[in-house]
Design a protein around this motif. Structure first.
Motif, PDB file in Angstrom:
ATOM      1  N   ARG A 130       0.865  -1.180   0.000  1.00  0.00           N
ATOM      2  CA  ARG A 130       0.000   0.000   0.000  1.00  0.00           C
ATOM      3  C   ARG A 130       0.899   1.227   0.000  1.00  0.00           C
ATOM      4  O   ARG A 130       1.914   1.256   0.679  1.00  0.00           O
ATOM      5  CB  ARG A 130      -0.891   0.040   1.234  1.00  0.00           C
ATOM      6  CG  ARG A 130      -2.016  -0.958   1.179  1.00  0.00           C
ATOM      7  CD  ARG A 130      -3.078  -0.598   2.217  1.00  0.00           C
ATOM      8  NE  ARG A 130      -4.060  -1.641   2.323  1.00  0.00           N
ATOM      9  CZ  ARG A 130      -5.144  -1.717   1.567  1.00  0.00           C
ATOM     10  NH1 ARG A 130      -5.360  -0.812   0.646  1.00  0.00           N
ATOM     11  NH2 ARG A 130      -6.010  -2.699   1.722  1.00  0.00           N
ATOM     12  N   ASN A 131       0.498   2.254  -0.743  1.00  0.00           N
ATOM     13  CA  ASN A 131       1.249   3.501  -0.715  1.00  0.00           C
ATOM     14  C   ASN A 131       0.704   4.386   0.403  1.00  0.00           C
ATOM     15  O   ASN A 131      -0.187   3.979   1.158  1.00  0.00           O
ATOM     16  CB  ASN A 131       1.218   4.196  -2.089  1.00  0.00           C
ATOM     17  CG  ASN A 131      -0.177   4.629  -2.517  1.00  0.00           C
ATOM     18  OD1 ASN A 131      -1.118   4.688  -1.724  1.00  0.00           O
ATOM     19  ND2 ASN A 131      -0.317   4.940  -3.799  1.00  0.00           N
ATOM     20  N   GLY A 132       1.219   5.601   0.501  1.00  0.00           N
ATOM     21  CA  GLY A 132       0.819   6.526   1.554  1.00  0.00           C
ATOM     22  C   GLY A 132      -0.643   6.926   1.508  1.00  0.00           C
ATOM     23  O   GLY A 132      -1.196   7.381   2.510  1.00  0.00           O
ATOM     24  N   LEU A 133      -1.278   6.765   0.361  1.00  0.00           N
ATOM     25  CA  LEU A 133      -2.698   7.092   0.225  1.00  0.00           C
ATOM     26  C   LEU A 133      -3.603   5.898   0.517  1.00  0.00           C
ATOM     27  O   LEU A 133      -4.824   5.992   0.402  1.00  0.00           O
ATOM     28  CB  LEU A 133      -2.981   7.601  -1.195  1.00  0.00           C
ATOM     29  CG  LEU A 133      -2.229   8.863  -1.616  1.00  0.00           C
ATOM     30  CD1 LEU A 133      -2.471   9.167  -3.084  1.00  0.00           C
ATOM     31  CD2 LEU A 133      -2.642  10.039  -0.742  1.00  0.00           C
ATOM     32  N   GLY A 134      -2.995   4.764   0.859  1.00  0.00           N
ATOM     33  CA  GLY A 134      -3.773   3.554   1.137  1.00  0.00           C
ATOM     34  C   GLY A 134      -4.128   2.763  -0.108  1.00  0.00           C
ATOM     35  O   GLY A 134      -4.876   1.787  -0.032  1.00  0.00           O
ATOM     36  N   GLN A 135      -3.593   3.158  -1.253  1.00  0.00           N
ATOM     37  CA  GLN A 135      -3.871   2.453  -2.506  1.00  0.00           C
ATOM     38  C   GLN A 135      -2.971   1.224  -2.625  1.00  0.00           C
ATOM     39  O   GLN A 135      -1.836   1.224  -2.161  1.00  0.00           O
ATOM     40  CB  GLN A 135      -3.606   3.369  -3.705  1.00  0.00           C
ATOM     41  CG  GLN A 135      -4.444   4.623  -3.706  1.00  0.00           C
ATOM     42  CD  GLN A 135      -3.952   5.638  -4.731  1.00  0.00           C
ATOM     43  OE1 GLN A 135      -2.758   5.798  -4.948  1.00  0.00           O
ATOM     44  NE2 GLN A 135      -4.891   6.319  -5.357  1.00  0.00           N
ATOM     45  N   ILE A 136      -3.490   0.193  -3.283  1.00  0.00           N
ATOM     46  CA  ILE A 136      -2.685  -1.006  -3.522  1.00  0.00           C
ATOM     47  C   ILE A 136      -1.763  -0.741  -4.703  1.00  0.00           C
ATOM     48  O   ILE A 136      -2.192  -0.225  -5.743  1.00  0.00           O
ATOM     49  CB  ILE A 136      -3.571  -2.227  -3.798  1.00  0.00           C
ATOM     50  CG1 ILE A 136      -4.354  -2.571  -2.541  1.00  0.00           C
ATOM     51  CG2 ILE A 136      -2.730  -3.423  -4.258  1.00  0.00           C
ATOM     52  CD1 ILE A 136      -5.279  -3.743  -2.696  1.00  0.00           C
ATOM     53  N   VAL A 137      -0.497  -1.102  -4.521  1.00  0.00           N
ATOM     54  CA  VAL A 137       0.514  -0.952  -5.565  1.00  0.00           C
ATOM     55  C   VAL A 137       1.075  -2.333  -5.871  1.00  0.00           C
ATOM     56  O   VAL A 137       1.517  -3.042  -4.967  1.00  0.00           O
ATOM     57  CB  VAL A 137       1.648  -0.003  -5.114  1.00  0.00           C
ATOM     58  CG1 VAL A 137       2.722   0.110  -6.177  1.00  0.00           C
ATOM     59  CG2 VAL A 137       1.088   1.370  -4.752  1.00  0.00           C
ATOM     60  N   ALA A 172      -4.401  -0.291  -7.647  1.00  0.00           N
ATOM     61  CA  ALA A 172      -4.908  -1.553  -8.195  1.00  0.00           C
ATOM     62  C   ALA A 172      -6.178  -1.966  -7.460  1.00  0.00           C
ATOM     63  O   ALA A 172      -6.353  -1.667  -6.276  1.00  0.00           O
ATOM     64  CB  ALA A 172      -3.849  -2.645  -8.078  1.00  0.00           C
ATOM     65  N   ARG A 173      -7.060  -2.636  -8.167  1.00  0.00           N
ATOM     66  CA  ARG A 173      -8.309  -3.149  -7.612  1.00  0.00           C
ATOM     67  C   ARG A 173      -8.220  -4.661  -7.576  1.00  0.00           C
ATOM     68  O   ARG A 173      -7.664  -5.272  -8.477  1.00  0.00           O
ATOM     69  CB  ARG A 173      -9.510  -2.737  -8.462  1.00  0.00           C
ATOM     70  CG  ARG A 173      -9.552  -1.266  -8.829  1.00  0.00           C
ATOM     71  CD  ARG A 173      -9.587  -0.384  -7.575  1.00  0.00           C
ATOM     72  NE  ARG A 173      -9.262   0.989  -7.871  1.00  0.00           N
ATOM     73  CZ  ARG A 173     -10.121   1.974  -7.887  1.00  0.00           C
ATOM     74  NH1 ARG A 173     -11.380   1.737  -7.647  1.00  0.00           N
ATOM     75  NH2 ARG A 173      -9.730   3.200  -8.145  1.00  0.00           N
ATOM     76  N   VAL A 174      -8.775  -5.254  -6.543  1.00  0.00           N
ATOM     77  CA  VAL A 174      -8.747  -6.699  -6.378  1.00  0.00           C
ATOM     78  C   VAL A 174     -10.184  -7.194  -6.324  1.00  0.00           C
ATOM     79  O   VAL A 174     -11.010  -6.639  -5.600  1.00  0.00           O
ATOM     80  CB  VAL A 174      -8.011  -7.094  -5.068  1.00  0.00           C
ATOM     81  CG1 VAL A 174      -7.914  -8.595  -4.933  1.00  0.00           C
ATOM     82  CG2 VAL A 174      -6.632  -6.453  -5.019  1.00  0.00           C
ATOM     83  N   CYS A 175     -10.498  -8.214  -7.110  1.00  0.00           N
ATOM     84  CA  CYS A 175     -11.859  -8.744  -7.065  1.00  0.00           C
ATOM     85  C   CYS A 175     -11.862 -10.248  -7.317  1.00  0.00           C
ATOM     86  O   CYS A 175     -10.960 -10.787  -7.941  1.00  0.00           O
ATOM     87  CB  CYS A 175     -12.767  -8.023  -8.049  1.00  0.00           C
ATOM     88  SG  CYS A 175     -12.354  -8.239  -9.761  1.00  0.00           S
ATOM     89  N   ARG A 176     -12.890 -10.880  -6.796  1.00  0.00           N
ATOM     90  CA  ARG A 176     -13.077 -12.312  -6.997  1.00  0.00           C
ATOM     91  C   ARG A 176     -13.824 -12.524  -8.304  1.00  0.00           C
ATOM     92  O   ARG A 176     -14.851 -11.892  -8.542  1.00  0.00           O
ATOM     93  CB  ARG A 176     -13.887 -12.903  -5.859  1.00  0.00           C
ATOM     94  CG  ARG A 176     -13.175 -12.904  -4.542  1.00  0.00           C
ATOM     95  CD  ARG A 176     -14.067 -13.492  -3.444  1.00  0.00           C
ATOM     96  NE  ARG A 176     -13.306 -13.732  -2.257  1.00  0.00           N
ATOM     97  CZ  ARG A 176     -13.313 -12.936  -1.194  1.00  0.00           C
ATOM     98  NH1 ARG A 176     -14.050 -11.849  -1.194  1.00  0.00           N
ATOM     99  NH2 ARG A 176     -12.572 -13.224  -0.146  1.00  0.00           N
ATOM    100  N   CYS A 177     -13.336 -13.443  -9.125  1.00  0.00           N
ATOM    101  CA  CYS A 177     -14.039 -13.759 -10.376  1.00  0.00           C
ATOM    102  C   CYS A 177     -15.293 -14.592 -10.104  1.00  0.00           C
ATOM    103  O   CYS A 177     -16.286 -14.453 -10.811  1.00  0.00           O
ATOM    104  CB  CYS A 177     -13.103 -14.512 -11.323  1.00  0.00           C
ATOM    105  SG  CYS A 177     -11.714 -13.505 -11.879  1.00  0.00           S
TER     106      CYS A 177
END
Length: 192
Positions: A45-52, A65-70
């Motif tokens: 996670r970066n300083g903004l809480g986003q996934i990198v 990045a976004r994470v999702c279940r197929c």
């Protein structure tokens, strides 16, 4: 970090293997098994809480990045898609098991926090007035009250499993009707 963890690009990025489902591979697999895989070099996670997500062969990481279940209901722990901020899939993981503990924990937390799908543990009350059924239930996320208007708001997944969608679009999961107490089973068995 777990160097050597590899994941396939989605099928639309690989012309030679179009239509195949990608999978996580590890560094000990033969070169032939992992020929169309890319290495995941890091997930944080970066300083903004986003996934990198850092991928081998890419100069720039995938930020936000976004994470999702197929398949969130039938295979919740398999086929996890990592997408860029525009929703384009960049990596498809067959399972999270090959990821190192920190990366796996981060993705599991993201998946859990992203979706509000409380699991019904007990029905406290169930009443119908004017064609609307109000259900008060104890869930894995606390007590909730939700209303359903018709049987169309209930999606039966198996003889013991169902999803209840309320008027606001929230989904409540009943994982196993038989695991509930007798009174709860009595209230919800009418939907099966």
């Amino acid at each position: 970090m777990a160097p050597g963890v590899k994941a396939h690009f989605p099928a639309f990025h690989r012309s030679s293997n179009a239509g195949k489902v990608g999978r996580v591979t590890t560094s000990h697999e033969s070169r032939n098994d992992a020929s169309d895989a890319i290495a995941i070099e890091g997930i944080s996670r970066n300083g903004l809480g986003q996934i990198v997500v850092r991928l081998a062969g890419r100069s720039e990481p995938v930020v936000d990045a976004r994470v999702c279940r197929c398949f969130p209901w039938s295979l919740p722990d398999q086929y996890i898609s990592i997408r860029d901020k525009d929703g384009n899939e960049v990596v498809l993981l067959e399972t999270l098991d090959a990821l190192n503990g920190d990366w796996q924990t981060l993705l599991i937390e993201e998946l859990r926090d992203k979706a509000f799908n409380p699991q019904i543990r007990k029905v406290l009350s169930h009443k119908t007035e004017f064609g609307v059924t109000s259900i008060t239930a104890m869930t894995d996320r606390g007590e909730v009250i939700f209303q359903i208007r018709s049987r169309e708001d209930v999606r039966v997944l198996s003889p013991r499993q169902a999803l209840f969608r309320d008027a606001d679009g929230n989904t409540y999961e009943l994982a196993d009707l038989n695991a509930l107490d007798k009174t709860s089973r009595h209230h919800l068995s009418q939907y099966f």
